[in-house]
Design an enzyme around this catalytic site. Structure first.
Site, PDB file in Angstrom:
ATOM      1  N   TYR A 158       0.821  -1.208   0.000  1.00  0.00           N
ATOM      2  CA  TYR A 158       0.000   0.000   0.000  1.00  0.00           C
ATOM      3  C   TYR A 158       0.852   1.254   0.000  1.00  0.00           C
ATOM      4  CZ  TYR A 158       0.899   1.011   4.974  1.00  0.00           C
ATOM      5  OH  TYR A 158       1.489   1.337   6.167  1.00  0.00           O
ATOM      6  N   LYS A 198       6.431  -1.872   1.971  1.00  0.00           N
ATOM      7  CA  LYS A 198       5.233  -1.281   2.582  1.00  0.00           C
ATOM      8  C   LYS A 198       4.080  -2.273   2.452  1.00  0.00           C
ATOM      9  CE  LYS A 198       3.155   3.289   3.081  1.00  0.00           C
ATOM     10  NZ  LYS A 198       3.224   3.400   4.524  1.00  0.00           N
ATOM     11  N   GLU A 215      12.436   2.781  14.087  1.00  0.00           N
ATOM     12  CA  GLU A 215      11.478   3.800  13.625  1.00  0.00           C
ATOM     13  C   GLU A 215      10.239   3.745  14.507  1.00  0.00           C
ATOM     14  OE1 GLU A 215       9.975   2.952   9.659  1.00  0.00           O
ATOM     15  OE2 GLU A 215      10.106   0.801  10.010  1.00  0.00           O
ATOM     16  N   LEU A 217      11.094   1.392   7.037  1.00  0.00           N
ATOM     17  CA  LEU A 217      10.490   1.888   5.806  1.00  0.00           C
ATOM     18  C   LEU A 217      11.155   3.234   5.509  1.00  0.00           C
ATOM     19  CD1 LEU A 217       8.109   1.360   3.757  1.00  0.00           C
ATOM     20  CD2 LEU A 217       7.008   3.247   4.938  1.00  0.00           C
TER      21      LEU A 217
HETATM   22  N1  PMP Z   1       7.630   3.910   8.891  1.00  0.00           N
HETATM   23  C1  PMP Z   1       6.515   3.186   8.925  1.00  0.00           C
HETATM   24  C2  PMP Z   1       6.535   1.833   9.575  1.00  0.00           C
HETATM   25  C3  PMP Z   1       5.328   3.694   8.358  1.00  0.00           C
HETATM   26  O1  PMP Z   1       4.195   2.967   8.376  1.00  0.00           O
HETATM   27  C4  PMP Z   1       5.337   4.993   7.792  1.00  0.00           C
HETATM   28  C5  PMP Z   1       4.084   5.606   7.231  1.00  0.00           C
HETATM   29  N2  PMP Z   1       3.514   4.838   6.257  1.00  0.00           N
HETATM   30  C6  PMP Z   1       6.536   5.714   7.776  1.00  0.00           C
HETATM   31  C7  PMP Z   1       7.673   5.154   8.340  1.00  0.00           C
HETATM   32  C8  PMP Z   1       6.606   7.076   7.163  1.00  0.00           C
HETATM   33  O2  PMP Z   1       6.581   6.994   5.768  1.00  0.00           O
HETATM   34  P1  PMP Z   1       6.054   8.208   4.878  1.00  0.00           P
HETATM   35  O3  PMP Z   1       6.831   9.411   5.284  1.00  0.00           O
HETATM   36  O4  PMP Z   1       6.362   7.779   3.485  1.00  0.00           O
HETATM   37  O5  PMP Z   1       4.608   8.344   5.148  1.00  0.00           O
END
Ligand code: PMP
Length: 288
Positions: A45, A158, A190, A214
């Site tokens: 996603y 993701k 994270e 991620l």
């Molecule tokens: N880490 C994880 C585990 C996440 O789910 C997200 C948000 N989807 C992020 C980091 C941040 O990613 P982004 O800045 O692309 O939304």
């Protein structure tokens, strides 16, 4: 007269969905019981923000979607351009200007078995009102808890299979907090749905973009902005001790943008947020 137009604009806005190849009512029941996303969490996603009717970092999100698809041997049923046109049409249909676009691709609909046949993947999407972050909430910052990172080892994908993230977020909320900060054997990775940055002696630190996190699109933008501002960035691993001794801590994501951390467990961060505030204001400039 002006009021009337405003009222009409608001009343025309509606959250909508898209499943397989058609727009649907957001509440329509469309997912067949044998959908692999539904039965296995077998899919990927993206969440994309729309500010004032404009898609923000659309290409970066679709490129990451493509990367996730390749990593799980999934073929995205539409081209980058086709996805753009579906999203744009959806935004027009919904009339929502401050939107959150959720795109999901699952491996399709088959008799339940773990291994998968070749077959058409299923594209779905929702367009919903974005949750607005009040300036006061950002000034205040968020409270967080530290938890073990219990996820699999391929967090760079993701995946819609989010059970450990869900459990971590739930534990944070249960503790009266907004987010969980995760660590693997003492190394801070994270958040449950965000990336973590710390500032120590004017240097910005964040976990490197390995398979253990991620690689957030917001994370990448923030690193870019820091570089432009002459702030030194170290993408290296740091431990819980360094986290708790940091001068500033903040988290980033598409929905939170750049969010200061006020508290980690019982430790309160009361210092100036010089670099965090600088990056918040630079990030806001990208959105206007
Ligand atoms: N880490 C994880 C585990 C996440 O789910 C997200 C948000 N989807 C992020 C980091 C941040 O990613 P982004 O800045 O692309 O939304």
């Amino acid at each position: 007269m002006k009021r009337l137009i405003l009222y009409e604009e608001v009343s025309l806005m509606k959250e909508i969905g898209f499943y397989q190849d058609r727009f649907v009512d957001i509440n329509e029941k469309v997912v067949p019981i044998q959908e692999r996303g539904h039965q296995f969490g077998d899919g990927i996603y993206e969440v994309i923000r729309v500010y004032n009717g404009e898609l923000f970092t659309f290409d970066e999100h679709i490129d990451r979607l493509q990367m996730s698809a390749e990593a799980i041997d999934l073929e995205i049923p539409y081209s980058h351009e086709k996805i753009h046109s579906i999203v744009t049409e959806g935004l027009e249909l919904s009339g929502i200007k401050e939107a959150e676009v959720y795109i999901q691709i699952t491996r399709g609909i088959f008799n339940r078995q773990h291994h998968y046949p070749d077959g058409p993947a299923v594209f779905s999407m929702t367009i919903r009102h974005a949750r607005k972050i009040e300036a006061t909430a950002r000034d205040k910052g968020i409270d967080t808890v530290v938890l073990d990172d219990e996820r699999w080892l391929n967090c760079y994908i993701k995946s819609i299979n989010l059970l450990p993230n869900v459990m971590a977020k739930q534990a944070a909320v249960k503790a009266g907090c907004t987010e969980a900060i995760l660590h693997r054997d003492g190394i801070v990775t994270e958040g449950s749905s965000s990336n973590v940055f710390i500032v120590k002696k004017g240097i910005l630190y964040t976990h490197p973009a390995t398979k253990r996190i991620l690689n957030g699109i917001t994370r990448q933008k923030v690193i870019e902005l820091a570089n432009q501002q002459g702030i030194y960035v170290e993408e290296i691993q740091f431990d819980l001790h360094m986290l708790l001794e940091a001068d500033e801590v903040f988290m980033t994501s598409t929905s939170m943008e750049v969010m200061p951390v006020k508290k980690i467990d019982n430790i309160e961060f009361t210092g100036e947020r010089e670099i965090t505030n600088k990056l918040i204001s630079e990030f806001q400039k990208l959105l206007s």
